[in-house]
Write a protein that holds these residues in place. Structure first.
Motif, mmCIF file in Angstrom:
data_model
loop_
_atom_site.group_PDB
_atom_site.id
_atom_site.type_symbol
_atom_site.label_atom_id
_atom_site.label_comp_id
_atom_site.label_asym_id
_atom_site.label_seq_id
_atom_site.Cartn_x
_atom_site.Cartn_y
_atom_site.Cartn_z
ATOM 1 N N SER A 66 30.792 38.326 39.927
ATOM 2 C CA SER A 66 31.262 38.869 41.197
ATOM 3 C C SER A 66 31.397 40.379 41.065
ATOM 4 C CB SER A 66 32.625 38.283 41.570
ATOM 5 O OG SER A 66 32.543 36.903 41.755
ATOM 6 N N ILE A 67 31.162 41.049 42.172
ATOM 7 C CA ILE A 67 31.340 42.492 42.229
ATOM 8 C C ILE A 67 32.092 42.818 43.520
ATOM 9 C CG2 ILE A 67 29.078 42.831 43.307
ATOM 10 C CD1 ILE A 67 28.984 45.558 41.817
ATOM 11 N N ALA A 93 30.401 40.554 46.549
ATOM 12 C CA ALA A 93 29.501 39.419 46.445
ATOM 13 C C ALA A 93 29.968 38.537 45.294
ATOM 14 C CB ALA A 93 28.070 39.876 46.211
ATOM 15 N N ASN A 94 29.983 37.242 45.531
ATOM 16 C CA ASN A 94 30.276 36.250 44.493
ATOM 17 C C ASN A 94 28.982 35.518 44.163
ATOM 18 O OD1 ASN A 94 33.122 36.652 44.408
ATOM 19 N ND2 ASN A 94 33.278 35.536 46.324
ATOM 20 N N ASP A 95 28.647 35.457 42.891
ATOM 21 C CA ASP A 95 27.475 34.725 42.418
ATOM 22 C C ASP A 95 26.179 35.207 43.083
ATOM 23 O OD1 ASP A 95 26.385 32.934 40.680
ATOM 24 O OD2 ASP A 95 26.884 31.155 41.841
ATOM 25 N N PRO A 96 25.897 36.527 43.073
ATOM 26 C CA PRO A 96 24.713 37.015 43.785
ATOM 27 C C PRO A 96 23.389 36.771 43.064
ATOM 28 C CG PRO A 96 25.802 38.831 42.711
ATOM 29 C CD PRO A 96 26.656 37.609 42.472
ATOM 30 N N PHE A 97 23.409 36.420 41.770
ATOM 31 C CA PHE A 97 22.181 36.284 40.990
ATOM 32 C C PHE A 97 21.796 34.822 40.857
ATOM 33 C CE2 PHE A 97 24.563 39.954 39.388
ATOM 34 C CZ PHE A 97 23.710 40.948 39.841
ATOM 35 N N LEU A 135 34.541 44.082 38.522
ATOM 36 C CA LEU A 135 33.535 43.087 38.137
ATOM 37 C C LEU A 135 34.219 41.870 37.528
ATOM 38 C CD1 LEU A 135 30.912 45.395 36.392
ATOM 39 C CD2 LEU A 135 30.831 44.512 38.715
ATOM 40 N N THR A 136 33.685 40.678 37.825
ATOM 41 C CA THR A 136 34.225 39.441 37.281
ATOM 42 C C THR A 136 33.086 38.561 36.795
ATOM 43 O OG1 THR A 136 36.065 39.495 38.846
ATOM 44 C CG2 THR A 136 35.639 37.404 37.771
ATOM 45 N N TYR A 137 33.283 37.953 35.615
ATOM 46 C CA TYR A 137 32.368 36.935 35.092
ATOM 47 C C TYR A 137 33.169 35.661 34.954
ATOM 48 C CZ TYR A 137 29.399 34.321 31.919
ATOM 49 O OH TYR A 137 28.627 33.348 31.348
ATOM 50 N N ARG A 138 32.645 34.549 35.475
ATOM 51 C CA ARG A 138 33.390 33.297 35.408
ATOM 52 C C ARG A 138 32.440 32.143 35.144
ATOM 53 N NH1 ARG A 138 34.331 34.651 40.123
ATOM 54 N NH2 ARG A 138 32.833 33.796 41.520
ATOM 55 N N ARG A 188 28.106 31.015 45.925
ATOM 56 C CA ARG A 188 27.469 32.249 46.353
ATOM 57 C C ARG A 188 27.995 32.686 47.721
ATOM 58 N NH1 ARG A 188 21.007 33.346 46.323
ATOM 59 N NH2 ARG A 188 21.206 35.598 46.301
ATOM 60 N N SER A 189 28.370 33.970 47.814
ATOM 61 C CA SER A 189 28.839 34.507 49.091
ATOM 62 C C SER A 189 28.791 36.031 49.054
ATOM 63 C CB SER A 189 30.265 34.047 49.392
ATOM 64 O OG SER A 189 31.165 34.595 48.454
ATOM 65 N N ILE A 190 28.693 36.596 50.228
ATOM 66 C CA ILE A 190 28.817 38.038 50.432
ATOM 67 C C ILE A 190 29.926 38.203 51.457
ATOM 68 C CG2 ILE A 190 27.682 40.124 51.288
ATOM 69 C CD1 ILE A 190 25.037 38.875 50.317
ATOM 70 N N TYR A 191 30.830 39.143 51.241
ATOM 71 C CA TYR A 191 31.993 39.250 52.127
ATOM 72 C C TYR A 191 32.385 40.690 52.369
ATOM 73 C CZ TYR A 191 34.663 40.086 47.861
ATOM 74 O OH TYR A 191 35.139 40.610 46.694
ATOM 75 N N GLY A 192 33.144 40.859 53.408
ATOM 76 C CA GLY A 192 33.826 42.105 53.707
ATOM 77 C C GLY A 192 35.290 41.770 53.946
ATOM 78 N N ALA A 193 36.179 42.628 53.515
ATOM 79 C CA ALA A 193 37.611 42.362 53.676
ATOM 80 C C ALA A 193 38.342 43.657 54.002
ATOM 81 C CB ALA A 193 38.190 41.744 52.406
#
Length: 126
Positions: free
Chosen positions: A74-75, A93-97, A48-51, A106-111
């Protein structure tokens, strides 16, 4: 200020705190900016990340700009850990809320990430 997701994870229990500064001559904005963050890896598969990103905005063009902070979270989940024959797989997900900020990032990703050894050298491909 480039954030490229990967399936790599920090060690379990790792807490990272940091920030950066970007002077106005090195960015497309007409002001100094930067961000600060807190990142915590709870388990080997959850990070988890808070920025907060520092901005100057104006809702009306005739008003002066004022300081604002865009908050985002981010999660990242890694359901598949890298093995000898297969890559690691992560979804995040970055910035999902929407209610926490302006959602500039905001983004949703797979890596997927795989590391290869070449003698004493290691190459990671994401």
């Amino acid at each position: 200020m480039l954030n490229v997701p990967s399936a790599e994870m920090n060690n379990t229990g790792r807490l990272m705190v940091g920030g950066n500064f970007l002077p106005k001559g090195m960015n497309p904005f007409d002001f100094h900016t930067g961000n600060y963050f807190v990142n915590l890896t709870f388990f080997s598969f959850l990070e988890l990340t808070y920025r907060e990103t520092l901005l100057k905005t104006s809702y009306m063009t005739d008003k002066p700009k004022y300081n604002q902070q865009d908050r985002s979270m981010s999660i990242k989940l890694r359901p598949v850990k890298e093995g000898k024959w297969w890559p690691a797989l992560a979804i995040g997900a970055n910035d999902p809320f929407k209610s926490l900020g302006k959602n500039y990032y905001r983004s949703i990703y797979g890596a997927i990430t795989k590391h290869f050894l070449f003698g004493a050298h290691e190459l990671g491909v994401t």
